[in-house]
Design a protein around this motif. Structure first.
Motif, PDB file in Angstrom:
ATOM      1  N   GLU A  14       0.838  -1.210   0.000  1.00 18.89           N
ATOM      2  CA  GLU A  14       0.000   0.000   0.000  1.00 18.89           C
ATOM      3  C   GLU A  14       0.872   1.259   0.000  1.00 18.89           C
ATOM      4  OE1 GLU A  14      -0.631  -2.745   1.939  1.00 18.89           O
ATOM      5  OE2 GLU A  14      -2.199  -3.271   0.495  1.00 18.89           O
ATOM      6  N   GLN A  15       1.955   1.219   0.774  1.00 21.15           N
ATOM      7  CA  GLN A  15       2.831   2.402   0.815  1.00 21.15           C
ATOM      8  C   GLN A  15       3.502   2.637  -0.542  1.00 21.15           C
ATOM      9  OE1 GLN A  15       4.994   0.865   4.227  1.00 21.15           O
ATOM     10  NE2 GLN A  15       4.414   2.654   5.436  1.00 21.15           N
ATOM     11  N   LEU A  16       3.969   1.560  -1.190  1.00 26.38           N
ATOM     12  CA  LEU A  16       4.615   1.723  -2.505  1.00 26.38           C
ATOM     13  C   LEU A  16       3.604   2.237  -3.529  1.00 26.38           C
ATOM     14  CD1 LEU A  16       6.945  -1.431  -2.716  1.00 26.38           C
ATOM     15  CD2 LEU A  16       7.526   0.883  -1.980  1.00 26.38           C
ATOM     16  N   ALA A  17       2.401   1.661  -3.483  1.00 27.38           N
ATOM     17  CA  ALA A  17       1.359   2.127  -4.405  1.00 27.38           C
ATOM     18  C   ALA A  17       0.999   3.583  -4.094  1.00 27.38           C
ATOM     19  CB  ALA A  17       0.130   1.226  -4.299  1.00 27.38           C
ATOM     20  N   GLY A  18       1.094   3.959  -2.818  1.00 28.72           N
ATOM     21  CA  GLY A  18       0.770   5.323  -2.403  1.00 28.72           C
ATOM     22  C   GLY A  18       1.715   6.361  -3.013  1.00 28.72           C
ATOM     23  N   TYR A  19       3.021   6.042  -3.057  1.00 30.08           N
ATOM     24  CA  TYR A  19       3.966   6.975  -3.705  1.00 30.08           C
ATOM     25  C   TYR A  19       3.573   7.188  -5.165  1.00 30.08           C
ATOM     26  CZ  TYR A  19       7.527   6.197  -0.022  1.00 30.08           C
ATOM     27  OH  TYR A  19       8.227   6.126   1.160  1.00 30.08           O
ATOM     28  N   VAL A  20       3.248   6.072  -5.835  1.00 24.18           N
ATOM     29  CA  VAL A  20       2.966   6.167  -7.273  1.00 24.18           C
ATOM     30  C   VAL A  20       1.673   6.951  -7.507  1.00 24.18           C
ATOM     31  CG1 VAL A  20       2.482   4.825  -9.351  1.00 24.18           C
ATOM     32  CG2 VAL A  20       4.268   4.061  -7.785  1.00 24.18           C
ATOM     33  N   LYS A  21       0.663   6.692  -6.669  1.00 24.43           N
ATOM     34  CA  LYS A  21      -0.602   7.418  -6.846  1.00 24.43           C
ATOM     35  C   LYS A  21      -0.393   8.923  -6.618  1.00 24.43           C
ATOM     36  CE  LYS A  21      -5.376   7.869  -5.585  1.00 24.43           C
ATOM     37  NZ  LYS A  21      -5.222   9.309  -5.746  1.00 24.43           N
TER      38      LYS A  21
END
Ligand code: CP
Ligand code: NVA
Length: 303
Positions: A14-21
Protein backbone atom coordinates in the motif's frame (compact mmCIF):
# COMPACT_ATOMS: atom_id res chain seq x y z
CA UNK A 1 13.26 7.35 14.26
CA UNK A 2 12.99 9.63 11.24
CA UNK A 3 11.03 8.44 8.21
CA UNK A 4 13.88 7.24 5.97
CA UNK A 5 13.71 5.73 2.45
CA UNK A 6 16.67 3.36 2.21
CA UNK A 7 15.35 0.31 0.32
CA UNK A 8 11.98 -0.62 -1.18
CA UNK A 9 11.21 -3.51 1.08
CA UNK A 10 11.04 -1.28 4.12
CA UNK A 11 7.60 -0.44 2.69
CA UNK A 12 4.47 -2.51 2.17
CA UNK A 13 2.41 -2.80 -0.98
CA UNK A 14 0.00 0.00 0.00
CA UNK A 15 2.83 2.40 0.82
CA UNK A 16 4.61 1.72 -2.50
CA UNK A 17 1.36 2.13 -4.40
CA UNK A 18 0.77 5.32 -2.40
CA UNK A 19 3.97 6.97 -3.71
CA UNK A 20 2.97 6.17 -7.27
CA UNK A 21 -0.60 7.42 -6.85
CA UNK A 22 0.62 10.66 -5.27
CA UNK A 23 3.15 11.11 -8.09
CA UNK A 24 0.46 10.55 -10.75
CA UNK A 25 -1.78 13.11 -9.00
CA UNK A 26 1.07 15.61 -8.70
CA UNK A 27 1.98 15.10 -12.36
CA UNK A 28 -1.62 15.86 -13.38
CA UNK A 29 -1.75 18.90 -11.08
CA UNK A 30 1.56 20.26 -12.40
CA UNK A 31 0.43 19.72 -16.01
CA UNK A 32 -2.79 21.63 -15.33
CA UNK A 33 -0.83 24.57 -13.93
CA UNK A 34 -1.57 24.05 -10.22
CA UNK A 35 1.26 25.31 -7.99
CA UNK A 36 2.27 22.94 -5.19
CA UNK A 37 3.45 24.26 -1.84
CA UNK A 38 3.84 21.17 0.37
CA UNK A 39 7.38 22.03 1.51
CA UNK A 40 7.39 25.84 1.77
CA UNK A 41 10.11 26.97 4.19
CA UNK A 42 11.87 23.57 4.17
CA UNK A 43 15.47 22.92 3.12
CA UNK A 44 16.75 19.71 1.53
CA UNK A 45 20.41 18.71 1.75
CA UNK A 46 21.83 16.57 -1.06
CA UNK A 47 25.12 14.70 -0.70
CA UNK A 48 26.28 13.04 -3.94
CA UNK A 49 29.49 11.00 -4.01
CA UNK A 50 28.81 9.72 -7.56
CA UNK A 51 27.86 11.63 -10.73
CA UNK A 52 24.21 12.22 -11.61
CA UNK A 53 22.18 14.09 -14.19
CA UNK A 54 18.58 12.91 -13.76
CA UNK A 55 18.43 12.16 -10.06
CA UNK A 56 20.16 15.32 -8.99
CA UNK A 57 18.23 17.68 -11.24
CA UNK A 58 14.85 16.02 -10.68
CA UNK A 59 15.25 16.04 -6.88
CA UNK A 60 16.34 19.68 -6.95
CA UNK A 61 13.51 20.68 -9.30
CA UNK A 62 11.01 18.65 -7.24
CA UNK A 63 12.02 20.47 -4.04
CA UNK A 64 11.72 23.88 -5.72
CA UNK A 65 8.38 22.85 -7.28
CA UNK A 66 7.10 22.10 -3.76
CA UNK A 67 8.18 25.52 -2.48
CA UNK A 68 11.34 24.35 -0.70
CA UNK A 69 15.03 24.99 -1.22
CA UNK A 70 18.08 22.81 -1.78
CA UNK A 71 21.74 22.72 -0.73
CA UNK A 72 23.78 20.40 -3.00
CA UNK A 73 27.12 19.02 -1.83
CA UNK A 74 29.36 16.81 -3.90
CA UNK A 75 31.17 14.26 -1.73
CA UNK A 76 34.54 15.86 -2.29
CA UNK A 77 33.28 19.24 -1.04
CA UNK A 78 32.47 17.98 2.44
CA UNK A 79 34.65 16.87 5.32
CA UNK A 80 33.63 13.29 4.45
CA UNK A 81 36.44 13.53 1.90
CA UNK A 82 38.79 14.00 4.88
CA UNK A 83 37.23 11.10 6.78
CA UNK A 84 34.87 12.93 9.09
CA UNK A 85 32.83 10.13 10.69
CA UNK A 86 29.41 9.57 9.09
CA UNK A 87 27.75 9.68 12.50
CA UNK A 88 29.07 13.21 13.04
CA UNK A 89 28.12 14.34 9.53
CA UNK A 90 24.59 13.00 10.00
CA UNK A 91 24.02 14.73 13.33
CA UNK A 92 25.41 18.05 12.10
CA UNK A 93 23.49 18.09 8.81
CA UNK A 94 20.25 17.22 10.62
CA UNK A 95 20.58 20.51 12.54
CA UNK A 96 20.58 22.51 9.29
CA UNK A 97 18.23 20.75 6.89
CA UNK A 98 14.85 19.00 6.93
CA UNK A 99 15.93 15.96 4.93
CA UNK A 100 18.92 14.44 3.18
CA UNK A 101 19.10 12.83 -0.26
CA UNK A 102 22.26 10.74 -0.57
CA UNK A 103 23.98 9.04 -3.53
CA UNK A 104 27.01 7.00 -2.56
CA UNK A 105 28.86 3.68 -2.84
CA UNK A 106 28.16 1.17 -0.04
CA UNK A 107 24.64 0.76 1.32
CA UNK A 108 26.22 0.80 4.79
CA UNK A 109 27.01 4.51 4.24
CA UNK A 110 23.35 5.54 3.85
CA UNK A 111 22.36 3.12 6.61
CA UNK A 112 24.87 4.73 8.98
CA UNK A 113 23.79 8.27 8.05
CA UNK A 114 20.17 7.23 8.64
CA UNK A 115 20.99 5.67 11.99
CA UNK A 116 22.34 8.97 13.31
CA UNK A 117 20.18 11.46 11.40
CA UNK A 118 17.11 12.88 13.09
CA UNK A 119 15.82 14.00 9.67
CA UNK A 120 14.76 11.64 6.86
CA UNK A 121 17.53 10.15 4.69
CA UNK A 122 16.53 9.18 1.14
CA UNK A 123 18.66 6.75 -0.89
CA UNK A 124 19.35 8.25 -4.33
CA UNK A 125 21.46 5.19 -5.38
CA UNK A 126 24.00 2.99 -3.71
CA UNK A 127 25.92 0.01 -5.08
CA UNK A 128 23.10 -2.17 -3.69
CA UNK A 129 19.85 -0.28 -4.37
CA UNK A 130 18.24 2.43 -6.53
CA UNK A 131 14.79 2.57 -4.91
CA UNK A 132 13.57 5.97 -6.10
CA UNK A 133 14.39 5.08 -9.72
CA UNK A 134 12.39 1.87 -9.54
CA UNK A 135 9.39 3.78 -8.16
CA UNK A 136 9.43 6.05 -11.22
CA UNK A 137 9.82 2.98 -13.44
CA UNK A 138 6.75 1.38 -11.83
CA UNK A 139 4.83 4.62 -12.33
CA UNK A 140 5.79 4.50 -16.03
CA UNK A 141 4.69 0.86 -16.37
CA UNK A 142 1.31 1.75 -14.82
CA UNK A 143 0.88 4.70 -17.18
CA UNK A 144 1.69 2.55 -20.22
CA UNK A 145 0.01 -0.71 -19.30
CA UNK A 146 -2.60 0.28 -16.69
CA UNK A 147 -1.47 -2.58 -14.44
CA UNK A 148 1.63 -4.21 -13.03
CA UNK A 149 0.48 -7.21 -11.00
CA UNK A 150 -0.59 -9.26 -14.01
CA UNK A 151 2.42 -8.46 -16.16
CA UNK A 152 5.51 -10.49 -16.85
CA UNK A 153 8.56 -8.29 -16.38
CA UNK A 154 12.03 -9.27 -17.54
CA UNK A 155 15.36 -7.86 -16.46
CA UNK A 156 18.18 -8.41 -18.96
CA UNK A 157 21.83 -7.86 -18.05
CA UNK A 158 23.70 -7.14 -14.86
CA UNK A 159 22.29 -8.18 -11.48
CA UNK A 160 23.09 -4.71 -10.17
CA UNK A 161 21.52 -2.09 -7.86
CA UNK A 162 18.60 -1.60 -10.26
CA UNK A 163 17.97 -5.36 -10.47
CA UNK A 164 18.03 -5.63 -6.66
CA UNK A 165 15.44 -2.87 -6.28
CA UNK A 166 13.26 -4.45 -8.99
CA UNK A 167 13.40 -7.76 -7.12
CA UNK A 168 12.20 -6.04 -3.96
CA UNK A 169 9.42 -4.31 -5.89
CA UNK A 170 8.31 -7.65 -7.38
CA UNK A 171 8.08 -9.30 -3.98
CA UNK A 172 6.10 -6.40 -2.48
CA UNK A 173 3.81 -5.59 -5.41
CA UNK A 174 3.28 -9.20 -6.53
CA UNK A 175 4.33 -9.32 -10.19
CA UNK A 176 6.34 -12.03 -11.96
CA UNK A 177 9.98 -11.17 -12.62
CA UNK A 178 12.50 -13.01 -14.78
CA UNK A 179 16.14 -12.05 -14.58
CA UNK A 180 18.51 -12.98 -17.40
CA UNK A 181 21.99 -12.40 -16.02
CA UNK A 182 25.21 -14.08 -17.10
CA UNK A 183 26.70 -16.55 -14.62
CA UNK A 184 28.72 -14.65 -12.01
CA UNK A 185 26.67 -11.46 -12.38
CA UNK A 186 23.55 -12.42 -10.43
CA UNK A 187 21.68 -10.02 -8.14
CA UNK A 188 22.53 -9.92 -4.45
CA UNK A 189 21.87 -13.49 -3.19
CA UNK A 190 20.36 -12.43 0.16
CA UNK A 191 17.96 -10.01 -1.50
CA UNK A 192 16.97 -12.65 -4.07
CA UNK A 193 16.38 -15.36 -1.47
CA UNK A 194 14.32 -13.15 0.85
CA UNK A 195 12.26 -11.86 -2.07
CA UNK A 196 11.64 -15.38 -3.40
CA UNK A 197 10.58 -16.56 0.06
CA UNK A 198 8.07 -13.71 0.40
CA UNK A 199 6.87 -13.41 -3.20
CA UNK A 200 3.44 -14.42 -4.44
CA UNK A 201 4.59 -14.74 -8.08
CA UNK A 202 7.84 -16.28 -9.38
CA UNK A 203 11.06 -14.28 -9.24
CA UNK A 204 13.54 -16.37 -11.23
CA UNK A 205 16.99 -16.29 -12.72
CA UNK A 206 16.76 -17.50 -16.32
CA UNK A 207 20.20 -17.53 -17.93
CA UNK A 208 19.06 -17.52 -21.54
CA UNK A 209 17.80 -14.05 -22.54
CA UNK A 210 15.62 -15.51 -25.35
CA UNK A 211 13.90 -17.80 -22.90
CA UNK A 212 13.60 -15.07 -20.25
CA UNK A 213 11.98 -12.60 -22.62
CA UNK A 214 9.33 -14.99 -23.98
CA UNK A 215 5.87 -13.41 -23.60
CA UNK A 216 7.25 -10.54 -21.53
CA UNK A 217 5.25 -7.32 -21.35
CA UNK A 218 8.09 -5.21 -19.97
CA UNK A 219 11.80 -5.53 -20.78
CA UNK A 220 14.21 -3.70 -18.58
CA UNK A 221 17.95 -3.21 -18.91
CA UNK A 222 20.79 -1.06 -17.59
CA UNK A 223 24.49 -0.45 -18.20
CA UNK A 224 26.85 -3.44 -18.08
CA UNK A 225 29.34 -1.62 -15.81
CA UNK A 226 27.87 0.54 -13.09
CA UNK A 227 29.51 3.56 -11.48
CA UNK A 228 32.53 2.31 -9.58
CA UNK A 229 33.08 -0.66 -11.95
CA UNK A 230 34.92 1.27 -14.66
CA UNK A 231 37.95 -1.05 -14.36
CA UNK A 232 35.80 -4.04 -15.41
CA UNK A 233 34.31 -2.43 -18.54
CA UNK A 234 36.38 -4.39 -21.07
CA UNK A 235 35.68 -7.80 -19.51
CA UNK A 236 32.00 -6.99 -19.01
CA UNK A 237 31.56 -5.92 -22.66
CA UNK A 238 32.61 -9.44 -23.65
CA UNK A 239 30.60 -11.35 -21.05
CA UNK A 240 27.40 -9.37 -21.56
CA UNK A 241 27.36 -9.32 -25.40
CA UNK A 242 24.64 -12.05 -25.67
CA UNK A 243 22.49 -9.94 -23.30
CA UNK A 244 22.14 -6.93 -25.59
CA UNK A 245 18.55 -5.70 -25.94
CA UNK A 246 18.18 -5.48 -29.72
CA UNK A 247 15.32 -5.93 -32.17
CA UNK A 248 16.14 -9.63 -32.64
CA UNK A 249 15.76 -10.30 -28.94
CA UNK A 250 12.67 -8.10 -28.67
CA UNK A 251 10.91 -10.14 -31.35
CA UNK A 252 10.48 -12.95 -28.81
CA UNK A 253 8.57 -10.78 -26.34
CA UNK A 254 4.84 -9.99 -26.14
CA UNK A 255 3.31 -8.33 -29.23
CA UNK A 256 3.56 -4.82 -27.80
CA UNK A 257 6.21 -4.80 -25.09
CA UNK A 258 7.61 -1.69 -23.46
CA UNK A 259 11.35 -1.30 -22.95
CA UNK A 260 12.65 0.42 -19.85
CA UNK A 261 16.11 1.90 -19.32
CA UNK A 262 16.86 4.14 -16.35
CA UNK A 263 19.55 5.97 -18.40
CA UNK A 264 22.31 6.88 -19.02
CA UNK A 265 22.41 4.31 -21.85
CA UNK A 266 25.44 2.99 -23.65
CA UNK A 267 24.02 2.62 -27.16
CA UNK A 268 25.47 -0.36 -28.96
CA UNK A 269 26.24 -2.11 -25.67
CA UNK A 270 23.31 -3.11 -23.42
CA UNK A 271 20.77 -1.63 -25.86
CA UNK A 272 20.86 -0.72 -29.54
CA UNK A 273 20.14 2.76 -30.81
CA UNK A 274 17.29 1.22 -32.83
CA UNK A 275 15.51 -0.13 -29.74
CA UNK A 276 16.18 2.96 -27.64
CA UNK A 277 14.64 5.15 -30.37
CA UNK A 278 11.78 2.73 -31.10
CA UNK A 279 8.11 3.16 -30.14
CA UNK A 280 8.59 0.45 -27.53
CA UNK A 281 11.09 2.41 -25.47
CA UNK A 282 9.76 4.64 -22.68
CA UNK A 283 13.09 5.73 -21.19
CA UNK A 284 12.34 9.43 -21.54
CA UNK A 285 8.96 9.06 -19.84
CA UNK A 286 10.76 7.23 -17.03
CA UNK A 287 13.20 10.14 -16.80
CA UNK A 288 10.33 12.65 -16.62
CA UNK A 289 8.54 10.59 -14.00
CA UNK A 290 11.56 10.88 -11.71
CA UNK A 291 10.53 14.50 -11.19
CA UNK A 292 7.00 13.56 -10.13
CA UNK A 293 7.95 10.56 -8.00
CA UNK A 294 10.57 12.69 -6.24
CA UNK A 295 7.90 15.31 -5.45
CA UNK A 296 5.76 12.52 -3.95
CA UNK A 297 8.70 11.12 -1.96
CA UNK A 298 9.78 14.52 -0.63
CA UNK A 299 6.21 15.47 0.32
CA UNK A 300 5.74 12.15 2.13
CA UNK A 301 9.07 12.11 3.96
CA UNK A 302 9.68 15.81 4.64
CA UNK A 303 6.08 17.04 4.80
N1 CP B 1 18.77 7.11 -13.77
C1 CP B 1 19.62 7.83 -13.02
O1 CP B 1 19.71 7.64 -11.79
O2 CP B 1 20.32 8.75 -13.71
P1 CP B 1 21.46 9.71 -13.13
O3 CP B 1 22.65 8.85 -12.81
O4 CP B 1 21.72 10.69 -14.24
O5 CP B 1 20.93 10.36 -11.89
N1 NVA C 1 23.45 0.69 -12.38
C1 NVA C 1 23.76 2.05 -12.71
C2 NVA C 1 22.57 2.93 -12.58
C3 NVA C 1 22.80 4.35 -12.99
C4 NVA C 1 21.60 5.22 -12.82
C5 NVA C 1 24.91 2.54 -11.84
O1 NVA C 1 24.89 2.28 -10.63
O2 NVA C 1 25.81 3.19 -12.36
Amino acid sequence: MANHLLALWDFNKEQLAGYVKQALDMKAETKSGIKLSHLGGKVLGMIFEKPSTRTRVSFEAAMYNLGGQVIYLSGKDTQLARNEPLKDMARVMARYVDGLVVRTFGQEIVDELAKYSSVPVINALTDLHHPCQVLSDIMTVLECKGDIENLKITWIGDGNNMANSWIQAASRLGFALNLACPEGYDPDPEILKKAQDEAVKPIEIVRDPQEAIRDSDVINTDVWASMGQEGEEKLRRKVFQPYQVNSGLLAGAEANPIVLHCLPAHRGEEITDEVLESKHCVAFDQAENKLHIHKAILAEHLG
